[in-house]
Design a protein around this motif. Sequence first.
Motif, short mmCIF file in Angstrom:
data_model
loop_
_atom_site.label_atom_id
_atom_site.label_comp_id
_atom_site.label_asym_id
_atom_site.label_seq_id
_atom_site.Cartn_x
_atom_site.Cartn_y
_atom_site.Cartn_z
N TYR A 285 -7.17 7.89 4.45
CA TYR A 285 -7.80 8.13 3.16
C TYR A 285 -8.17 9.61 3.05
O TYR A 285 -8.12 10.34 4.04
CB TYR A 285 -9.01 7.21 2.99
CG TYR A 285 -8.58 5.78 2.75
CD1 TYR A 285 -8.59 5.24 1.48
CD2 TYR A 285 -8.10 5.00 3.80
CE1 TYR A 285 -8.15 3.94 1.24
CE2 TYR A 285 -7.66 3.70 3.58
CZ TYR A 285 -7.69 3.19 2.30
OH TYR A 285 -7.23 1.91 2.08
N ALA B 23 -12.69 1.83 -1.25
CA ALA B 23 -11.27 1.75 -1.59
C ALA B 23 -10.52 0.92 -0.56
O ALA B 23 -9.64 0.13 -0.91
CB ALA B 23 -10.67 3.15 -1.70
N THR C 283 -11.35 -2.69 -1.07
CA THR C 283 -10.86 -3.19 -2.35
C THR C 283 -9.35 -3.42 -2.34
O THR C 283 -8.86 -4.36 -2.99
CB THR C 283 -11.20 -2.18 -3.47
OG1 THR C 283 -12.62 -2.01 -3.53
CG2 THR C 283 -10.71 -2.68 -4.82
N ASP C 284 -8.60 -2.62 -1.61
CA ASP C 284 -7.13 -2.70 -1.61
C ASP C 284 -6.67 -4.02 -0.99
O ASP C 284 -6.90 -4.25 0.20
CB ASP C 284 -6.57 -1.52 -0.82
CG ASP C 284 -5.05 -1.40 -0.93
OD1 ASP C 284 -4.39 -2.40 -1.30
OD2 ASP C 284 -4.52 -0.32 -0.62
N GLN D 77 -3.83 -4.93 -0.06
CA GLN D 77 -2.80 -4.76 0.97
C GLN D 77 -3.38 -4.31 2.31
O GLN D 77 -2.70 -4.40 3.33
CB GLN D 77 -1.75 -3.76 0.50
CG GLN D 77 -0.93 -4.26 -0.69
CD GLN D 77 0.19 -3.30 -1.04
OE1 GLN D 77 0.02 -2.09 -1.03
NE2 GLN D 77 1.34 -3.86 -1.35
N VAL D 78 -4.61 -3.84 2.30
CA VAL D 78 -5.30 -3.46 3.54
C VAL D 78 -6.00 -4.69 4.09
O VAL D 78 -6.80 -5.32 3.39
CB VAL D 78 -6.30 -2.32 3.28
CG1 VAL D 78 -7.23 -2.12 4.48
CG2 VAL D 78 -5.58 -1.03 2.96
#
Length: 349
Positions: free
Chosen positions: A52, A71, A74-75, A77-78
């Motif tokens: 990041y 972030a 929230t993602d 895909q992470v």
Amino acid sequence: MPHPLALPPKASPGDRIAVVSPSFAAPAVYPQVHEQGMRRLAEVTGLVPVEYPTTRELGASPQDRARDLMAAFTDPQVRAVLAVVGGDDQITVVPHLDPEVVRRDPKPFLGTSDNTNLHAWLWGAGVASFYGGSSQVHLGPGPGVDEVHAASLRAALLTGERLEITDPGESQDLGLDWGDPRALTEGGPREPTEPWTWHGPRRAVTGPTWGGCLEVLQWILTAGRFPADPGVLDGGVLLVETSEELPSAVDVGRILRSMGERGLLAAVDAVLVARPPVSSFEVRPGVEDRARLRAAQREAAVQMIARYNPDAVVCVGIPFGHTRPQWILPHGGVMTVDGEQQRVWADYS
């Protein structure tokens, strides 16, 4: 517990893992160690590291570091989050975090030292995590990844099994300076470990864990970031370890005394005290002095815990925290401390 803790689902090989710097952005200063750590992270876990903006930004503001953390959580895909290293100011990041974000999509978080702040915050938000796993310390430097570290790393991120926490038989307080090119291939000096010592009643305790770096726990309590009722730790297992700043046995005893006065020591049923580092780049005691310093810290911890909770099962010497090899341990998850069999188990669900 004040509310049921969510056990984040495990990642799968090929998933993304966020690599963040919530405290000191070591990759900005020592990029080669960091990049080797990222390669080893991928090799050991099969996960894909994702950085990041502040991962390599030295001196990033607390707001920007918090923004990257949010972030990452929230993602979709992470599927996991790893802190590169500790530091000393993460306490200023915590006020900018949103607990609803992590509750909506809980993910395994790994970190140690100053990341005690994040572990305590996640615990308060109702999400379990894993204490340990700084990539800049345990993945990037040296000739390879220690076996016990790799096993607990995979368990925390991928497999979730129950493992016995064992003594690797050797320990180091610090490695080579990360600015030294040899740090990529050589480790620091290691010495044989002393046997763990057991104190308190000979019984087995199984319960959820809470704790971390003792100096940081003091900051968290000073900032009022712990529930008013210490009974939220009833029946639990307290984890305590000390940092490379090498607090004296007197200081360790005083911090534990304050925790005892706060009611925290009386609430738990077991305490795990890590093998402490007693050397640094600035302080390099000899073999006998190192043993003496570890013994003094052990005696201070055992005496203070016994004063406030003589019924607690206590084990001293566990390799977690600031020494290497390092076991990653559940934070908010379940551990068993068996004073009868003198064995320790961790559930990585």
